[in-house]
Design a protein around this motif. Structure first.
Motif, PDB file in Angstrom:
ATOM      1  N   LEU A   1       0.820  -1.198  -0.018  1.00  0.00           N
ATOM      2  CA  LEU A   1       0.101   0.050   0.085  1.00  0.00           C
ATOM      3  C   LEU A   1       1.023   1.075   0.026  1.00  0.00           C
ATOM      4  O   LEU A   1       0.669   2.382  -0.643  1.00  0.00           O
ATOM      5  CB  LEU A   1      -0.689  -0.006   1.211  1.00  0.00           C
ATOM      6  CG  LEU A   1      -2.124  -1.075   1.342  1.00  0.00           C
ATOM      7  CD1 LEU A   1      -2.552  -1.202   2.680  1.00  0.00           C
ATOM      8  CD2 LEU A   1      -3.189  -1.203   0.344  1.00  0.00           C
ATOM      9  N   ALA A   2       1.923   1.200   0.576  1.00  0.00           N
ATOM     10  CA  ALA A   2       2.681   2.356   0.795  1.00  0.00           C
ATOM     11  C   ALA A   2       3.731   2.644  -0.237  1.00  0.00           C
ATOM     12  O   ALA A   2       3.726   3.856  -0.887  1.00  0.00           O
ATOM     13  CB  ALA A   2       3.915   2.008   2.184  1.00  0.00           C
ATOM     14  N   VAL A   3       4.115   1.609  -1.073  1.00  0.00           N
ATOM     15  CA  VAL A   3       4.744   1.555  -2.114  1.00  0.00           C
ATOM     16  C   VAL A   3       3.861   2.294  -3.492  1.00  0.00           C
ATOM     17  O   VAL A   3       4.334   3.217  -4.366  1.00  0.00           O
ATOM     18  CB  VAL A   3       5.483   0.425  -2.676  1.00  0.00           C
ATOM     19  CG1 VAL A   3       5.944   0.518  -4.349  1.00  0.00           C
ATOM     20  CG2 VAL A   3       6.500  -0.060  -1.928  1.00  0.00           C
ATOM     21  N   VAL A   4       2.797   1.770  -3.566  1.00  0.00           N
ATOM     22  CA  VAL A   4       1.658   2.204  -4.328  1.00  0.00           C
ATOM     23  C   VAL A   4       1.508   3.649  -4.204  1.00  0.00           C
ATOM     24  O   VAL A   4       1.279   4.465  -5.345  1.00  0.00           O
ATOM     25  CB  VAL A   4       0.684   1.304  -4.387  1.00  0.00           C
ATOM     26  CG1 VAL A   4      -0.748   1.937  -5.498  1.00  0.00           C
ATOM     27  CG2 VAL A   4       0.894  -0.095  -4.884  1.00  0.00           C
ATOM     28  N   SER A   5       0.969   3.899  -3.160  1.00  0.00           N
ATOM     29  CA  SER A   5       0.947   5.310  -2.650  1.00  0.00           C
ATOM     30  C   SER A   5       1.966   6.441  -3.175  1.00  0.00           C
ATOM     31  O   SER A   5       1.843   7.560  -3.565  1.00  0.00           O
ATOM     32  CB  SER A   5       0.610   5.561  -1.146  1.00  0.00           C
ATOM     33  OG  SER A   5      -0.385   4.945  -0.595  1.00  0.00           O
ATOM     34  N   LEU A   6       3.290   5.938  -2.866  1.00  0.00           N
ATOM     35  CA  LEU A   6       4.261   6.649  -3.197  1.00  0.00           C
ATOM     36  C   LEU A   6       4.501   6.745  -4.849  1.00  0.00           C
ATOM     37  O   LEU A   6       4.933   7.822  -5.442  1.00  0.00           O
ATOM     38  CB  LEU A   6       5.629   5.951  -2.564  1.00  0.00           C
ATOM     39  CG  LEU A   6       7.143   6.973  -2.754  1.00  0.00           C
ATOM     40  CD1 LEU A   6       6.767   8.261  -2.184  1.00  0.00           C
ATOM     41  CD2 LEU A   6       8.161   6.250  -2.236  1.00  0.00           C
ATOM     42  N   ALA A   7       4.260   5.543  -5.586  1.00  0.00           N
ATOM     43  CA  ALA A   7       4.064   5.785  -6.895  1.00  0.00           C
ATOM     44  C   ALA A   7       3.366   6.663  -7.517  1.00  0.00           C
ATOM     45  O   ALA A   7       3.446   7.417  -8.299  1.00  0.00           O
ATOM     46  CB  ALA A   7       4.061   4.263  -7.520  1.00  0.00           C
ATOM     47  N   GLY A   8       2.124   6.915  -6.670  1.00  0.00           N
ATOM     48  CA  GLY A   8       0.822   7.736  -7.054  1.00  0.00           C
ATOM     49  C   GLY A   8       1.462   9.319  -7.142  1.00  0.00           C
ATOM     50  O   GLY A   8       1.134  10.072  -7.744  1.00  0.00           O
TER      51      GLY A   8
ATOM     52  N   SER B   1      -1.364   2.762 -10.727  1.00  0.00           N
ATOM     53  CA  SER B   1      -1.592   1.462 -11.382  1.00  0.00           C
ATOM     54  C   SER B   1      -0.458   0.615 -11.891  1.00  0.00           C
ATOM     55  O   SER B   1      -0.455  -0.423 -11.716  1.00  0.00           O
ATOM     56  CB  SER B   1      -2.476   1.853 -12.694  1.00  0.00           C
ATOM     57  OG  SER B   1      -3.737   2.719 -12.303  1.00  0.00           O
ATOM     58  N   VAL B   2       0.719   1.454 -12.270  1.00  0.00           N
ATOM     59  CA  VAL B   2       1.842   0.705 -12.759  1.00  0.00           C
ATOM     60  C   VAL B   2       2.400  -0.088 -11.487  1.00  0.00           C
ATOM     61  O   VAL B   2       2.680  -1.115 -11.650  1.00  0.00           O
ATOM     62  CB  VAL B   2       2.937   1.683 -13.160  1.00  0.00           C
ATOM     63  CG1 VAL B   2       4.380   1.058 -13.584  1.00  0.00           C
ATOM     64  CG2 VAL B   2       2.169   2.051 -14.858  1.00  0.00           C
ATOM     65  N   ALA B   3       2.563   0.738 -10.502  1.00  0.00           N
ATOM     66  CA  ALA B   3       2.983   0.124  -9.151  1.00  0.00           C
ATOM     67  C   ALA B   3       2.223  -1.011  -8.697  1.00  0.00           C
ATOM     68  O   ALA B   3       2.755  -2.098  -8.399  1.00  0.00           O
ATOM     69  CB  ALA B   3       3.155   1.114  -8.111  1.00  0.00           C
TER      70      ALA B   3
END
Length: 644
Positions: free
Chosen positions: A410-417, A448-450
């Motif tokens: 969740l944290a990685v996807v948030s950061l990627a956003g 989405s990519v993450a």
């Protein structure tokens, strides 16, 4: 693109006609077919054959008549990309502004009824209607106003004015077609879909001892006539206008309460001994206990007094309204709390004008609240706190309600956003490489990519979680947009606009609109995202497929963005073929939402588990977002060092 949609492009006309006449109907039909397989628990549709055939035949008639008049009288094609050169107000257009759209809705509904496609009725038709309204208000109506000006304005003045003049036939019809009939359809829609299990009754304990008075069904049923003929008997446009606008606000609040609060009123039992009891039993079987708080029966009965007091005395009007309100309790179908809340809702809704002015004043105050503090070379701007809090809280919600997904994902996807939003803003919007703008669509693409890279096994649950949280983040983040002046509207009249006066605000600094009234488009975004919050979290808590939640998020967020863009006025936003780049992107995202919703996926599984690590990581992420969007070095020459 310009050549394809040029006025004389034959290929463009063929392609455009094929999309709307063949491709879109096939997509909608297949969409309904797939969702019927994926969501088998929707209420079944059983209407026989006569109603569907009536819908289909009348729908085709409306479409053919509308197209014929546009061809004959408008001297053009029934295509908004290749519009007629003459304004048409003859034939069916004399009574209905958009008969082709009305016909398409009727035809589509008839087909879904005929084949018993429940998802077509309960999901596709509402989406289709929203899409039509968005296309109308986001493109067609502004285009008609631009091309035909006063001629179009006079023809489309159907809402009553604030005057003592007698309502026109158009005013009376508008009350039915824009208020009462849509209200009835939405009420029936919610009464079928909202569950009655696990509702908390709003009765006080003493109410269970009260005997049901079957004779009270008479004033209870009179309500329908009392309200239904209001548009016909109204003596002034002013009273009808108040009835209509207060009805819109009250209905929005009332329907939201039905969805948000698990409250109901299970009808109190009674023994049928007379004809009144039989009527009461029939009434109960036709209604639902899930749409009881607040009582819209009371709301509409009391709201109608606005009109009736001009015809009969004020005291008689209120006497009838009070008798109707009391009958809701005597018949045992509503609690005292339901009735009182319905009356309060009426009082609040009548203040719609004051509420609107109050909201605009708050928006203007927020738009001029820019503050900054210098710590050495570093500048801290107050607007960053809004998006920082929203982002941190959004990550916290996902971590607490989805403990089965590793939190680091969740944290990685948030950061990627966040990174994606920065890259997007730099690529599309930055006027200088020193600037640091952020773009919504970049955030969606980056996240989405993450998800694909780090969370493929949890892709559906992860994506649906972000779909549920994204409207919250964007709605609160729009407060930052007010302060910064980004995502602002174009110039409008004083009645509907807010004024920007801070020199560093983008409305003043880039658009040059100091103290000019502009549409509060950030507010429009907040309203749209608030609707999404209610819708998506309701679907998630009821365990619907993750793919449906993702698809509906993309579809409705795209629709709201398409609408919003019609009122925005940022000079740096490029346009192609009369649509802004974001409107084209919205069309693409809406189609992506339709496609994703057709995939098979696990159901959403939300359950709350407190975790300290989630709290601290969310706080850290919120601070990071706040620094990215609210802290800069204004005198630096380094890339992306400035926010202004």
């Amino acid at each position: 693109m310009k050549q394809l949609f040029s006025k004389d492009s034959t290929i463009g006309k063929i392609v455009y006609g094929a999309i709307f006449c063949f491709v879109l109907p096939v997509i909608l039909g297949f969409w309904a077919y797939r969702l019927d397989i994926l969501i088998p628990g929707l209420p079944k549709v059983k209407t026989g054959i006569y109603l569907p055939v009536l819908f289909i035949v009348s729908g085709i008639w409306f479409m053919i008549k509308g197209m014929w008049h546009l061809w004959k009288d408008g001297k053009g094609l029934p295509m908004n990309a290749f519009p007629p050169s003459e304004f048409v107000r003859k034939g069916v257009y004399r009574w209905i502004s958009h008969p082709i759209y009305l016909g398409s809705v009727l035809t589509l509904a008839g087909i879904f009824f005929l084949f018993g496609l429940a998802s077509g009725v309960w999901i596709i038709i509402p989406c289709f209607i929203v899409g039509i309204f968005v296309l109308l208000f986001g493109y067609e109506i502004p285009d008609l106003q631009r091309r035909f000006g006063k001629e179009y304005k006079e023809a489309e003045t159907v809402f009553p004015a604030f005057s003592n003049k007698k309502p026109t036939a158009g005013n009376r019809l508008a009350a039915y077609f824009f208020i009462l009939i849509p209200w009835l359809l939405i009420y029936l829609y919610l009464s079928e879909l909202l569950p009655v299990e696990n509702l908390h009754d709003t009765y006080f304990s003493v109410e269970y001892t009260w005997k049901v008075q079957t004779w009270a069904v008479i004033p209870y049923l009179v309500t329908y006539l009392w309200v239904a003929i209001v548009p016909l008997v109204a003596k002034s446009q002013k009273s009808l206008r108040r009835f209509m606008f207060a009805g819109i606000l009250g209905s929005m609040i009332g329907f939201s309460c039905f969805v948000l609060f698990p409250l109901g009123a299970t009808p109190r039992p009674f023994i049928v001994r007379d004809v009144w009891g039989e009527w009461l039993q029939i009434q109960r079987e036709m209604d639902t206990s899930a749409c009881a708080f607040p009582s819209l029966h009371v709301f509409w009965a009391c709201l109608s007094v606005i009109v009736w007091k001009e015809i009969i005395s004020k005291w008689i009007s209120w006497g009838i309204a009070m008798l109707i309100s009391i009958s809701c309790i005597l018949t045992g179908v509503h609690s005292v709390l339901d009735v009182v809340s319905g009356f309060i809702l009426m009082l609040v809704s009548l203040q719609y004008s004051q509420i609107y002015k109050m909201i605009l004043l708050y928006c203007e105050k927020l738009a001029n609240s820019w503050q900054e503090w210098k710590v050495g070379k570093v500048r801290i701007i107050n607007h960053g706190v809004y998006v920082g809090l929203a982002s941190g809280f959004g990550l916290l919600l996902m971590g607490l309600f989805l403990p089965q997904i590793p939190f680091w994902k969740l944290a990685v996807v948030s950061l990627a956003g966040l990174v994606g939003a920065g890259i997007w803003g730099q690529w599309l919007e930055a006027s200088s490489q020193l600037m640091r703008p952020f773009g919504y669509y970049g955030g969606v693409i980056g996240g989405s990519v993450a998800m694909i890279l780090v969370g493929f096994q949890d892709f559906w649950q992860l994506s649906a979680a972000f779909a549920c949280v994204a409207p919250w983040v964007q709605a609160v983040g729009r407060l930052r947009c007010f302060v910064q002046g980004c995502c602002h509207g174009r110039v409008c009249n004083e009645k509907h606009g807010v004024h920007y006066r801070k020199p560093l605000n983008r409305v003043v600094r880039i658009a040059g609109l100091y103290n000019r009234p502009v549409y509060p488009t950030q507010l429009y975004s907040i309203i749209g995202n608030s609707f999404l919050i209610i819708l998506l979290w309701t679907l998630a808590f009821h365990g619907l497929p993750a793919s449906l939640i993702i698809g509906l998020y993309l579809f409705f967020s795209a629709c709201f963005r398409f609408f919003e863009e019609a009122f925005r006025g940022e000079p740096q936003t490029p346009s192609y073929s009369h649509l802004s780049v974001y409107q084209w992107l919205a069309v693409g995202f809406a189609m992506a939402g339709i496609i994703l919703s057709m995939f098979s996926s696990p159901e959403m599984n939300l359950h709350f588990v407190w975790r300290n690590d989630v709290l601290f990581t969310s706080l850290a992420y919120g601070v990071l977002v706040w620094m990215a969007m609210g802290v800069d070095v204004p005198d630096s020459q380094r890339p992306m060092s400035r926010l202004t």
